[in-house]
Design a protein around this motif. Structure first.
Motif, PDB file in Angstrom:
ATOM      1  N   LYS A  38      35.101 -19.369 -24.414  1.00  0.00           N
ATOM      2  CA  LYS A  38      36.368 -18.909 -23.870  1.00  0.00           C
ATOM      3  C   LYS A  38      37.443 -18.815 -24.959  1.00  0.00           C
ATOM      4  N   GLN A  39      38.488 -18.061 -24.660  1.00  0.00           N
ATOM      5  CA  GLN A  39      39.659 -17.914 -25.525  1.00  0.00           C
ATOM      6  C   GLN A  39      39.296 -17.412 -26.922  1.00  0.00           C
ATOM      7  N   ARG A  44      39.406 -10.484 -25.508  1.00  0.00           N
ATOM      8  CA  ARG A  44      40.847 -10.315 -25.737  1.00  0.00           C
ATOM      9  C   ARG A  44      41.121  -9.651 -27.071  1.00  0.00           C
ATOM     10  N   THR A  57      43.968  -9.575 -22.288  1.00  0.00           N
ATOM     11  CA  THR A  57      42.787 -10.347 -21.933  1.00  0.00           C
ATOM     12  C   THR A  57      42.038  -9.701 -20.773  1.00  0.00           C
TER      13      THR A  57
END
Length: 213
Positions: A38-39, A44, A57
Motif C-alpha cells: 500500500k501507499q 498513485r 490515487t
C-alpha cells in the motif's frame, strides 16, 4: 555486470525516473506476483497543480492478507476516473502539448479495468508509444523470485512516493519547462513531462541518465 532486462513493478502513470530506468533495456519484465504494498506508486502518482503537488490515487478493493499485485482489483464505488481527469485537465489544459496527447490517455483512463495491473500496463504501453520508446518487449513474471537471475537489473520497490532520489548517480533529473511555478519540481508523473515538452520528452529522459550527459 551486463544486464539483459530490467525487472520493475508496474506503476500508475509512472514518474520520469521510472522511464529513465527502463530506457536502456529492450526487455521490461513487470513484477506482478510480489505481495501488493500500500501507499506506493502502484496505484498513485504526483502531478503539479496551481499551488501544490497533487497526489492522485486509484482506489482498490479491500486487500486481504498477502495478495499478489496481479490480484488487486480497482474499486469503482466513487467516480475516481472523472476526478483524476478533472485534476489533470485543470493542471495541464493550457500546457503546450495537452491537446495532442490528452485524448489517447483519456481513452485508457476512462475504461473500466477490473484489475489494477491491467490499467497500469495499458498506461505504460501508451506512454512508451507517446515517448517514442516503442519496440520494447513487455512481459510479466510467472512467479515471485526474491533473488532474480543476474541477467535482470532488479529495480523493484526502488521508486516510490516516500523514497528520495537514489544516490547511485544514475538518475539526475534534467530541468524542463513546467506550467506552474518558477522552481523546477523533479520526478513528477511522466504526463507532466509529456504535456509540457511533447516530442522532446524522450530527450529529457535520456539526458536525465547521468552517463548520457
Amino acid at each position: 555486470m551486463t544486464h539483459n532486462a530490467v525487472l520493475i513493478d508496474p506503476h500508475y502513470f509512472p514518474c520520469v525516473e521510472y522511464f529513465a530506468r527502463i530506457l536502456p533495456f529492450k526487455k521490461i519484465v513487470l513484477e506482478v506476483n510480489e505481495h501488493y504494498v500500500k501507499q506506493t506508486y502502484r496505484n498513485r502518482c504526483h502531478v503539479q497543480i496551481a499551488n501544490k503537488i497533487q497526489l492522485l490515487t486509484v482506489p482498490v478493493e479491500k486487500v486481504s492478507g498477502k495478495m499478489a499485485m496481479k490480484e488487486i482489483k480497482i474499486a469503482y464505488h466513487q467516480a475516481w476516473q472523472k476526478q483524476h481527469w478533472k485534476t489533470i485537465s485543470s493542471a495541464y489544459g493550457q500546457a503546450p502539448f495537452f491537446d495532442f496527447f490528452a485524448p489517447a490517455l483519456h481513452d485508457i483512463l476512462c475504461r473500466k479495468y477490473e484489475f489494477l495491473v491491467d490499467l497500469n500496463i495499458a498506461l505504460l504501453t501508451k506512454c512508451l508509444d507517446l515517448l517514442e520508446m516503442g519496440g520494447k518487449q513487455l512481459t510479466l513474471t510467472e512467479k515471485y523470485t526474491e533473488l532474480p537471475d543476474s541477467q535482470f537489473l532488479d529495480v523493484r520497490n526502488k521508486i516510490g512516493p516516500r523514497k528520495k532520489l537514489p544516490d547511485d548517480g544514475f538518475f539526475l533529473p534534467l530541468p524542463y519547462y513546467q506550467v506552474f511555478g518558477k522552481d523546477f519540481v523533479p520526478n513528477l508523473s511522466v504526463i507532466d513531462l509529456l504535456f509540457s515538452e511533447g516530442s522532446r520528452a524522450g530527450y529529457v529522459i535520456n539526458r536525465s541518465i547521468s552517463c548520457e550527459r
